[in-house]
Scaffold this motif. Structure first.
Motif, PDB file in Angstrom:
ATOM      1  N   ASP A   1      58.488  14.657 -54.367  1.00 53.06           N
ATOM      2  CA  ASP A   1      59.328  13.214 -53.922  1.00 53.06           C
ATOM      3  C   ASP A   1      60.342  13.163 -55.533  1.00 53.06           C
ATOM      4  N   GLY A   2      60.167  14.679 -56.540  1.00 56.97           N
ATOM      5  CA  GLY A   2      60.444  14.644 -58.032  1.00 56.97           C
ATOM      6  C   GLY A   2      59.377  14.373 -58.221  1.00 56.97           C
ATOM      7  N   GLY A   3      58.029  13.163 -58.458  1.00 59.41           N
ATOM      8  CA  GLY A   3      57.207  13.085 -59.905  1.00 59.41           C
ATOM      9  C   GLY A   3      56.297  13.164 -58.901  1.00 59.41           C
ATOM     10  N   ASN A   4      55.936  13.464 -58.138  1.00 58.77           N
ATOM     11  CA  ASN A   4      54.446  13.994 -57.139  1.00 58.77           C
ATOM     12  C   ASN A   4      54.989  15.022 -55.910  1.00 58.77           C
ATOM     13  N   GLY A   5      53.978  15.698 -55.780  1.00 55.89           N
ATOM     14  CA  GLY A   5      54.375  16.431 -54.610  1.00 55.89           C
ATOM     15  C   GLY A   5      52.888  17.680 -53.864  1.00 55.89           C
ATOM     16  N   THR A   6      53.490  18.354 -52.845  1.00 60.85           N
ATOM     17  CA  THR A   6      52.338  19.731 -52.975  1.00 60.85           C
ATOM     18  C   THR A   6      52.908  20.459 -52.445  1.00 60.85           C
ATOM     19  N   LEU A   7      52.434  21.707 -52.489  1.00 59.09           N
ATOM     20  CA  LEU A   7      53.109  23.085 -52.151  1.00 59.09           C
ATOM     21  C   LEU A   7      51.881  23.932 -51.659  1.00 59.09           C
ATOM     22  N   PHE A   8      52.282  24.319 -50.363  1.00 60.83           N
ATOM     23  CA  PHE A   8      51.114  25.456 -50.088  1.00 60.83           C
ATOM     24  C   PHE A   8      52.274  26.411 -50.018  1.00 60.83           C
ATOM     25  N   ILE A   9      51.409  28.065 -50.312  1.00 61.52           N
ATOM     26  CA  ILE A   9      52.220  28.652 -50.649  1.00 61.52           C
ATOM     27  C   ILE A   9      51.784  30.202 -49.466  1.00 61.52           C
ATOM     28  N   GLY A  10      51.883  30.537 -48.338  1.00 59.32           N
ATOM     29  CA  GLY A  10      50.598  31.248 -47.939  1.00 59.32           C
ATOM     30  C   GLY A  10      51.757  32.652 -47.778  1.00 59.32           C
TER      31      GLY A  10
ATOM     32  N   LYS B   1      53.244  34.242 -45.782  1.00 57.13           N
ATOM     33  CA  LYS B   1      54.845  34.397 -44.981  1.00 57.13           C
ATOM     34  C   LYS B   1      55.392  33.913 -45.268  1.00 57.13           C
ATOM     35  N   GLY B   2      55.240  32.528 -46.383  1.00 54.30           N
ATOM     36  CA  GLY B   2      56.356  31.734 -46.328  1.00 54.30           C
ATOM     37  C   GLY B   2      55.389  30.053 -47.295  1.00 54.30           C
ATOM     38  N   LYS B   3      56.640  28.977 -47.058  1.00 52.09           N
ATOM     39  CA  LYS B   3      55.740  28.033 -48.247  1.00 52.09           C
ATOM     40  C   LYS B   3      55.965  26.503 -47.262  1.00 52.09           C
ATOM     41  N   MET B   4      55.782  25.647 -47.494  1.00 56.18           N
ATOM     42  CA  MET B   4      55.841  23.964 -47.231  1.00 56.18           C
ATOM     43  C   MET B   4      55.526  24.007 -48.308  1.00 56.18           C
ATOM     44  N   MET B   5      56.659  22.103 -47.929  1.00 54.62           N
ATOM     45  CA  MET B   5      55.617  21.402 -48.918  1.00 54.62           C
ATOM     46  C   MET B   5      55.775  19.601 -48.881  1.00 54.62           C
ATOM     47  N   ALA B   6      55.608  18.689 -49.428  1.00 52.51           N
ATOM     48  CA  ALA B   6      55.530  17.581 -48.946  1.00 52.51           C
ATOM     49  C   ALA B   6      55.065  16.216 -50.087  1.00 52.51           C
ATOM     50  N   GLU B   7      55.445  14.988 -49.679  1.00 50.31           N
ATOM     51  CA  GLU B   7      55.635  14.023 -50.713  1.00 50.31           C
ATOM     52  C   GLU B   7      54.074  13.694 -50.817  1.00 50.31           C
ATOM     53  N   THR B   8      54.536  12.291 -51.661  1.00 46.98           N
ATOM     54  CA  THR B   8      53.082  11.828 -51.994  1.00 46.98           C
ATOM     55  C   THR B   8      52.735  11.506 -50.586  1.00 46.98           C
ATOM     56  N   TYR B   9      51.505  10.989 -50.232  1.00 50.36           N
ATOM     57  CA  TYR B   9      50.223  10.608 -49.038  1.00 50.36           C
ATOM     58  C   TYR B   9      51.046  11.532 -47.812  1.00 50.36           C
ATOM     59  N   SER B  10      51.316  13.476 -48.103  1.00 51.16           N
ATOM     60  CA  SER B  10      51.921  13.896 -47.733  1.00 51.16           C
ATOM     61  C   SER B  10      53.317  13.343 -46.188  1.00 51.16           C
ATOM     62  N   ALA B  11      53.766  12.657 -47.330  1.00 51.97           N
ATOM     63  CA  ALA B  11      55.417  12.182 -46.132  1.00 51.97           C
ATOM     64  C   ALA B  11      55.940  12.960 -45.927  1.00 51.97           C
ATOM     65  N   ASN B  12      57.239  13.046 -45.269  1.00 52.88           N
ATOM     66  CA  ASN B  12      58.320  13.988 -44.833  1.00 52.88           C
ATOM     67  C   ASN B  12      58.227  15.327 -45.132  1.00 52.88           C
ATOM     68  N   PRO B  13      56.891  16.510 -45.045  1.00 56.70           N
ATOM     69  CA  PRO B  13      56.972  17.676 -45.036  1.00 56.70           C
ATOM     70  C   PRO B  13      58.054  18.601 -44.145  1.00 56.70           C
ATOM     71  N   LYS B  14      58.523  19.225 -45.656  1.00 61.24           N
ATOM     72  CA  LYS B  14      59.247  20.330 -45.058  1.00 61.24           C
ATOM     73  C   LYS B  14      58.754  22.152 -45.554  1.00 61.24           C
ATOM     74  N   LEU B  15      59.227  22.581 -44.385  1.00 61.16           N
ATOM     75  CA  LEU B  15      59.520  24.381 -44.819  1.00 61.16           C
ATOM     76  C   LEU B  15      60.501  25.107 -45.640  1.00 61.16           C
ATOM     77  N   LEU B  16      60.424  25.987 -46.572  1.00 64.85           N
ATOM     78  CA  LEU B  16      60.960  26.478 -47.248  1.00 64.85           C
ATOM     79  C   LEU B  16      61.795  27.743 -47.393  1.00 64.85           C
ATOM     80  N   PRO B  17      62.833  27.739 -47.070  1.00 63.90           N
ATOM     81  CA  PRO B  17      63.978  26.950 -48.205  1.00 63.90           C
ATOM     82  C   PRO B  17      64.070  25.559 -47.010  1.00 63.90           C
ATOM     83  N   LEU B  18      64.828  24.916 -47.309  1.00 62.43           N
ATOM     84  CA  LEU B  18      64.997  23.857 -46.400  1.00 62.43           C
ATOM     85  C   LEU B  18      65.450  23.999 -44.793  1.00 62.43           C
ATOM     86  N   SER B  19      66.777  24.703 -45.230  1.00 62.24           N
ATOM     87  CA  SER B  19      66.779  25.324 -43.921  1.00 62.24           C
ATOM     88  C   SER B  19      66.314  25.829 -42.391  1.00 62.24           C
TER      89      SER B  19
END
Length: 485
Positions: free
Chosen positions: A343-352, A354-372
């Motif tokens: 979310d800019g200042g805070n976040g979490t990134l998972f690296i697998g 076959k790919g990656k996913m990230m989230a914001e504070t409180y694990s909000a708005n999880p997204k796969l990468l790339p965002l597409s």
């Protein structure tokens, strides 16, 4: 605080309250346990809560319990009257105490559950005392100040069969459940590395203790505020917020944000206890040439690396990186130049694999990468959502407490929150180890904790290759304060 005859009398009063016949309640709604014993559902089906720590975060916690529509705030307790004023005004029928021990001695039969929202160093003693009285407990994050305390509360929740919840609201968000579904579906392969970062601290760290004593505010009981911590004279601007940056009271940026940012890696990957940890920290300059050494204060920034053994959700060990003070990991190559990382200042990134996913504070708005990749995700929902998400964290605990131990699921019970808190506190062992000093016979100072990796024996709860830091696993309480009866 010296052990006195008065303290012994208080203990006797507590024993009397636990064993004597139950008197008529002074409240319009009688506590559930009074009406029918353990597990009884009162006709009103409501929970009477005692809020210990009624200002700041405690104020908002108490308001959320009341907002659930199924809890009544029967008691308020705070060592700082002006901080508690808004809660007192909001709940005029709640009886007010300054000393939580007096509250529990006199009113144990009149409430069902306790909310603990004090500075970190007093979380454990209050929570355990409540559990020993058979009260359900909600404790703000981090669960405890020390590893030993976290292990003790985890065991106590099971022993006393009470409903527990740590105040990391993001555990009730949809985000962790969504990421578990993605991960279980194999969308990013096997996760081997996780990054979590924060822009905290937003309070002073890496500074010397003030030499200027200040007048204790007339409405603050400074001795009670100190509680388990070593006695020090009151200094200005420590209360109500800046205590977080001092090891005697707080747990730094890790304690403030770690339970929010690392909850998802724990729940998605079933992480438990780390086996090793290492750290590097930022420092400050006291003048243009000399770096400061302030071991009583948390550092202004840190990078900690923890290794977790293989779980039933991973194919091997998992490396978790924690970064604070504005330090961030390298941006994933799948993220476009102007796309927000976390979310800019805070976040979490998972690296697998076959790919990656990230989230914001409180694990909000999880997204796969790339965002597409997020446009056409088709994964079936496996895990029930908590109504209200992070906001529903409070109501979830209230309803589970009404139902009784083991009857209803909560998102962050101590069986989960305890190991998560221990991991954060292990990271703090490494951070504190960087500043451990030794002197040789000639008076030359060395720093044995720097540039090494700490090895952790989970059964013995100790670091096996740097005994100097084990003093922080279980700190010594100030005389007169103990953990448990």
């Amino acid at each position: 605080m010296e052990e006195t005859k008065k303290d012994q009398n208080a203990t006797n009063r507590r024993s009397f309250l636990k064993t004597s016949a139950i008197a008529a309640s002074a409240f319009m709604i009688v506590p559930r346990h009074v009406l029918g014993g353990k597990g009884f559902l009162a006709p009103s089906d409501r929970l009477i809560v005692a809020g210990i720590g009624a200002g700041g975060k405690g104020q908002s916690d108490i308001a959320e319990f009341a907002k659930s529509g199924k809890a009544d705030i029967g008691f308020l307790c705070d060592v700082h009257d002006s901080r508690a004023a808004n809660s007192v005004k909001a709940f005029p029928k709640a009886k007010y105490y300054r000393d939580w021990r007096e509250l529990m001695d006199k009113e144990a039969k009149n409430f069902d559950a306790v909310s603990v929202s004090t500075p970190d160093h007093n979380h454990a003693i209050i929570a355990l005392a409540a559990m020993q009285l058979g009260k359900h407990v909600y404790v703000q994050k981090p669960l405890t100040h020390d590893i030993y305390e976290a292990r003790t509360l985890t065991a106590a929740a099971k022993k006393y069969k009470v409903v527990t919840q740590m105040g990391n609201q993001g555990a009730s968000n949809d985000g962790p459940r969504q990421m578990k579904e993605w991960y279980d579906a194999g969308l990013i392969g096997d996760v081997h590395t996780v990054y979590a970062w924060t822009d905290r601290p937003v309070w002073p760290q890496g500074i010397p203790w003030s030499a200027n004593k200040a007048q204790v505010p007339s409405d603050l009981d400074w001795d009670l505020w100190l509680g388990t911590a070593p006695y020090k004279d009151y200094v200005d601007k420590l209360v109500p917020f800046n205590w977080r940056g001092w090891w005697d009271y707080g747990t730094g940026a890790l304690g403030d944000m770690g339970c929010h940012l690392l909850e998802a890696p724990f729940s998605v990957l079933n992480l438990k206890y780390a086996s090793e940890v290492q750290a590097s920290v930022g420092s400050v300059y006291v003048d243009e040439f000399k770096r400061g050494y302030f071991p009583d204060s948390c550092p202004p920034s840190s990078h900690v690396t923890l290794k977790f053994p293989k779980t039933n959700k991973t194919k091997g060990d998992v490396t978790v990186h924690w970064m604070d003070g504005g330090i961030q990991p390298e941006r994933p190559e799948e993220l476009q130049a102007n796309e927000t990382f976390g979310d800019g200042g805070n976040g979490t990134l998972f690296i697998g694999t076959k790919g990656k996913m990230m989230a914001e504070t409180y694990s909000a708005n999880p997204k796969l990468l790339p965002l597409s990749r997020n446009k056409d995700i088709k994964v079936a929902q496996k895990f029930a959502r908590v109504q209200g998400g992070a906001g529903g964290h409070y109501k979830q605990w209230v309803e589970a407490a009404i139902a009784g131990y083991g009857k209803q699921e909560v998102s962050s019970p101590f069986e989960i929150a305890g190991p998560l808190t221990e991991a954060l506190l292990m990271a703090n062992l490494a951070i504190r180890g960087v500043d451990v000093q030794r002197k040789n016979s000639e008076g030359k100072i060395s720093y044995p904790g720097r540039n090494i990796k700490l090895l952790w024996d989970n059964d013995l709860m100790k670091v096996t290759n740097l005994d100097d830091v084990n003093q922080f696993v279980k700190r010594e309480y100030r005389k007169g304060w103990t953990l448990g009866a």
